[in-house]
Design an enzyme around this catalytic site. Structure first.
Site, PDB file in Angstrom:
ATOM      1  N   HIS A   1      -4.038 -20.321 -14.400  1.00 45.38           N
ATOM      2  CA  HIS A   1      -3.802 -19.834 -15.760  1.00 45.38           C
ATOM      3  C   HIS A   1      -4.543 -18.558 -16.095  1.00 45.38           C
ATOM      4  CE1 HIS A   1      -1.428 -23.047 -17.691  1.00 45.38           C
ATOM      5  NE2 HIS A   1      -2.064 -23.876 -16.894  1.00 45.38           N
TER       6      HIS A   1
ATOM      7  N   LYS B   1      -4.126 -16.636 -32.096  1.00 44.63           N
ATOM      8  CA  LYS B   1      -4.422 -17.037 -30.716  1.00 44.63           C
ATOM      9  C   LYS B   1      -5.936 -17.064 -30.567  1.00 44.63           C
ATOM     10  CE  LYS B   1      -1.969 -13.583 -29.255  1.00 44.63           C
ATOM     11  NZ  LYS B   1      -1.085 -14.123 -28.244  1.00 44.63           N
ATOM     12  N   ARG B   2      -6.399 -17.634 -29.461  1.00 44.08           N
ATOM     13  CA  ARG B   2      -7.831 -17.638 -29.172  1.00 44.08           C
ATOM     14  C   ARG B   2      -8.359 -16.211 -29.181  1.00 44.08           C
ATOM     15  NH1 ARG B   2     -10.252 -17.463 -24.140  1.00 44.08           N
ATOM     16  NH2 ARG B   2      -8.207 -17.733 -23.179  1.00 44.08           N
TER      17      ARG B   2
ATOM     18  N   LYS C   1      -7.148 -10.031 -25.469  1.00 45.11           N
ATOM     19  CA  LYS C   1      -6.029 -10.265 -26.386  1.00 45.11           C
ATOM     20  C   LYS C   1      -5.972  -9.195 -27.478  1.00 45.11           C
ATOM     21  CE  LYS C   1      -6.068 -15.240 -25.476  1.00 45.11           C
ATOM     22  NZ  LYS C   1      -4.738 -15.436 -24.890  1.00 45.11           N
TER      23      LYS C   1
ATOM     24  N   THR D   1       2.217 -18.520 -24.898  1.00 47.44           N
ATOM     25  CA  THR D   1       3.296 -19.343 -25.449  1.00 47.44           C
ATOM     26  C   THR D   1       3.460 -19.087 -26.945  1.00 47.44           C
ATOM     27  OG1 THR D   1       1.747 -21.208 -25.701  1.00 47.44           O
ATOM     28  CG2 THR D   1       3.162 -21.186 -23.734  1.00 47.44           C
TER      29      THR D   1
ATOM     30  N   LYS E   1       6.878 -19.168 -29.394  1.00 47.89           N
ATOM     31  CA  LYS E   1       6.992 -19.930 -30.642  1.00 47.89           C
ATOM     32  C   LYS E   1       7.401 -19.024 -31.802  1.00 47.89           C
ATOM     33  CE  LYS E   1       3.367 -22.868 -28.821  1.00 47.89           C
ATOM     34  NZ  LYS E   1       1.904 -22.964 -28.680  1.00 47.89           N
TER      35      LYS E   1
END
Length: 816
Positions: free
Chosen positions: A354, A545-546, A551, A653, A657
């Site tokens: 991952h 998100k985290r 990110k 993901t 969504k």
């Protein structure tokens, strides 16, 4: 079931589990009784499922994961069992409101981010598709922390999610498993006269299983999520207690039960590292024991059948010790020869990678592992010796390659490389997007991929449409059903039937009306959680998100500063109204991530109160982001921020969504964004920034200089200067200055400055399109119509075909 029968069942559980009549019960009692009423139906289905799996001698997959982000289960299970309308009518007949009761349900804190939510989606799909499956995890007493914001800073509070009990779990003390830790290894003569290693002087702890039943949609099949809680072999030492040392009398129990006390204990201290290793080993040892015991009941000692009946899927490196524990069992308990044990183990195990972050690929100090599981250390060394002998015999002079392949890192403190172990001991290794798998083959595991190319496969992640559309966005689900009929919930490819409606004015109007209603609901949540009034007519620009540097929540913040400064330079400037919505938790020890949270909240405080802005920009950081909050935000989102540095996000993901619920994506060519672009078409997504290859060339060559971008772009330079000065963190200027230092003095590892101008230009295109609501609606509808491929049902079918080779078992149908 009729509404009347459901009401009777509800009142039964209210009396006999809560000891209350309806008039005396409170919200917590209502949700517990309602959950138990639904659970009764799940138990019947679970019994039938286990019976069918046994009758058909079905191969079963066992999904091992340290995280499961289940979210609330009540509405989801009511939908799956077909009991939603009877339950709604029953509650109404009793003077109660189902939605109000459902809002009282807690969010199980069993995960941190996408890893755990993916695991939950997969269990849903396995059940829905009628595949025999167990999930295995840990029952953390305190899950992912509750997040508060104080003066803009993240503050962590314990997540006491089990405080009032958890109605969905079924404790199974009859299946308690002993787990050995500590001790040492001696060589003793075996029954065939040869010396054998024997693990001695160990102490025992117990794994107590708690089952959560995962309902399949439109089928009686039920998957089981078995969560292990650590338990001591005795309550306390009576002798010590009688001597008056009360605390020491219970010390051993407390030490043992601490193993499953907290999700991801801090591993920057020795005690935290040991505790985390014990967590991973408890998960593995208890799960392997459980699986092996079930196999023995059905097939005795026919170990040659093991890989044809058992599949283990390792969700990242955390359960990599499964390989070693299986070897230990086959060698020490079943007394098989090494070659047979290794063949059985490798044929039974597969590994999902991952991450591409080197620091996220787990390693464990050999000395620590020797103190916890000494027998396993021996086995890892032997796996390593045999593998390197085999590889080295083909090319003995390539010492660098042997060092990279080795399971042991020998530079400085000796450490075991768990990703290398997972790859060596698995018959399939999969990445979670096309780009990620390619980078896995060419960067992270290049030597292994050259050695065993047939083992590496790409299986892009997916999401369950039952939770991420049918349950969380009932307005849009009803609109979809009204135009294409039922059945898309189990066959998401049918959403393609919406494509021809993208330019239909009436459907566009209905589609945007659904979005406005969802935005209205979120407006109230933002008011409650943040004390901010936002305009539902503004564009909802969402990044949830985290929080991690790659990110690039920071890049988003830099764009907000750019828009704010433009307004300050010219208050009459035309600006598309936007509400920037953030949801994210930073790991408690992740200092840089916490600084970014402080910066975003500082920007919010200034932008939201500036009269020059006039409400055209609003910034909301919603505290305590979790599944339940995501279910409120995602249906209301207009723009989905998927802006990670290309080459760093494995898949994502959240991007799926948000697109499924009608948000347009702005993103880099990273992770599954690439497949989303291919599915929706380049005209229906906003792509910007360097590619993974371009970014790698820039950074690996050593030619990346953030100062060159600073000097070439006056607007960017002004934004960077605000970070240096602490403009948006008054009173905490050093926090902003630290961010500046990471960017300008420490090389900007994640290429914020390199991608800034491309990002701002893409955002300008977004801002220009949004006022044309018909054009926006057409693109949003095309996104929804193209999301069928991103169902977790498709992903699970790929796992079945490429890795597990399972057969479907139709419960009650008399056939497999």
């Amino acid at each position: 079931m009729t509404a009347g029968a459901f009401a009777e069942r509800f009142l039964h559980y209210l009396r006999y589990t809560r000891g209350l009549e309806l008039a005396d019960a409170g919200p917590a009692d209502h949700v517990a009784a309602l959950a138990l009423a639904v659970r009764e139906a799940l138990v019947d289905r679970a019994v039938a499922s286990r019976k069918a799996w046994t009758e058909f001698q079905a191969k079963t997959v066992h999904y091992l994961s340290m995280e499961y982000l289940l979210g609330r289960l009540l509405i989801n299970n009511l939908i799956a069992t077909g009991l939603l309308e009877p339950a709604r009518e029953a509650m109404q007949s009793l003077g109660l409101n189902l939605d109000t009761i459902a809002d009282e349900e807690i969010d199980p804190g069993l995960g941190n981010g996408g890893l755990g939510r993916l695991a939950a989606c997969f269990l849903d799909s396995l059940a829905t598709l009628n595949y025999p499956a167990y999930g295995y995890g840990l029952r953390y007493e305190y899950g992912m922390f509750r997040q508060e914001l104080r003066d803009g800073w993240q503050v962590e509070r314990p997540d006491r999610w089990l405080k009032g009990g958890y109605a969905w779990e079924i404790q199974r003390p009859d299946l308690t498993v002993p787990v050995k830790v500590g001790g040492r290894v001696e060589w003793r003569q075996g029954r065939h006269g040869k010396n054998r290693p024997v693990w001695v002087d160990w102490r025992v702890l117990y794994g107590v299983p708690h089952d959560v039943l995962i309902a399949g949609y439109g089928t009686p099949n039920v998957s089981v999520l078995r969560l292990w809680a650590a338990e001591a072999p005795r309550e306390f030492d009576f002798q010590i207690f009688s001597q008056g040392d009360f605390l020491r009398a219970v010390a051993e129990r407390e030490r043992t039960e601490a193993i499953t006390r907290v999700l991801y204990p801090a591993d920057y201290v020795a005690a935290g590292r040991r505790l985390r290793l014990l967590q991973e080993y408890l998960l593995v040892a208890a799960s392997v024991h459980d699986v092996v015991s079930r196999f023995r009941l059905r097939y005795g000692e026919a170990w040659e059948l093991f890989p044809t009946k058992v599949a283990f899927q390792l969700n990242d490196t955390h359960p990599a010790l499964t390989i070693v524990e299986l070897m230990r069992f086959f060698l020490d308990d079943a007394e098989l020869r090494w070659a047979q044990a290794w063949d059985l183990t490798r044929a039974s195990c597969s590994y999902t990678n991952h991450t591409l972050l080197p620091e996220a690929l787990e390693t464990w100090p050999v000395a620590l592992m020797e103190s916890v599981i000494p027998r396993h250390v021996q086995i890892i060394y032997e796996i390593n010796r045999r593998m390197l002998d085999e590889v080295g015999s083909a090319n003995p002079r390539d010492l660098d390659r042997l060092e990279r392949l080795s399971l042991v890192h020998e530079d400085g403190e000796k450490r075991f490389r768990m990703a290398n172990l997972a790859i060596a001991g698995s018959h399939r290794i999969n990445g979670v997007a096309k780009l990620h798998t390619e980078l896995l083959r060419t960067r992270v595991a290049r030597d292994f991929a050259e050695l065993w190319p047939e083992r590496f496969v790409a299986i892009t992640n997916g999401i369950t449409p039952r939770r991420w559309l049918l349950s969380c966005n009932p307005r849009l689900a009803d609109l979809v059903t009204s135009r294409i009929g039922e059945g898309w919930e189990r066959d998401l490819d049918r959403l393609s039937e919406l494509a021809h409606l993208a330019d239909e004015a009436e459907f566009q109007q209905r589609f945007m009306a659904v979005k406005r209603e969802n935005k209205g609901d979120l407006v109230e949540s933002i008011r409650t959680l943040c004390g901010i009034a936002v305009d539902p007519g503004s564009m909802f620009d969402v990044q949830i998100k985290r929080l991690h540097e790659y990110k690039r929540q920071l890049l988003n913040a830099m764009h907000i500063i750019a828009l704010y400064r433009r307004i300050k330079d010219d208050p009459s400037r035309a600006v598309t109204p936007r509400t920037f919505i953030f949801g994210a938790k930073a790991a408690p020890s992740y200092h840089m991530a916490k600084l970014v949270i402080r910066l975003i909240n500082g920007i919010a405080a200034i932008v939201n109160s500036d009269p020059d802005v006039g409400g055209r920009l609003k910034v909301a950081f919603l505290p305590d982001y979790r599944v339940t909050l995501a279910e409120q935000i995602i249906p209301a989102a207009d723009l989905s921020e998927q802006i990670s540095t290309a080459g760093w996000e494995a898949s994502g993901t959240g991007n799926m969504k948000l697109a499924l619920n009608g948000a347009l994506t702005i993103g880099t060519l990273d992770g599954a964004n690439i497949e989303i672009r291919d599915a929706v078409g380049e005209d229906n997504i906003f792509i910007f920034g360097l590619t993974a290859e371009q970014g790698a060339v820039l950074t690996i060559s050593g030619h990346y200089d953030p100062w060159s971008y600073y000097r070439a772009d006056p607007e960017l330079a002004a934004i960077i200067d605000t970070l240096r000065k602490g403009t948006f963190t008054p009173g905490d200027e050093s926090a902003s200055h630290e961010i500046w230092s990471v960017l300008m003095e420490h090389g900007d590892r994640y290429l914020h400055l390199a991608d800034f101008r491309s990002y701002v230009e893409a955002q300008s295109r977004v801002g220009a399109l949004y006022p044309d609501q018909r054009a926006w609606a057409a693109k949003a509808i095309r996104n929804v119509a193209a999301m069928g491929w991103f169902s977790s049902d498709r992903a699970i079918r790929r796992y079945v075909e490429e890795i597990w080779h399972l057969d479907q078992v139709k419960i009650g149908a008399g056939e497999a």
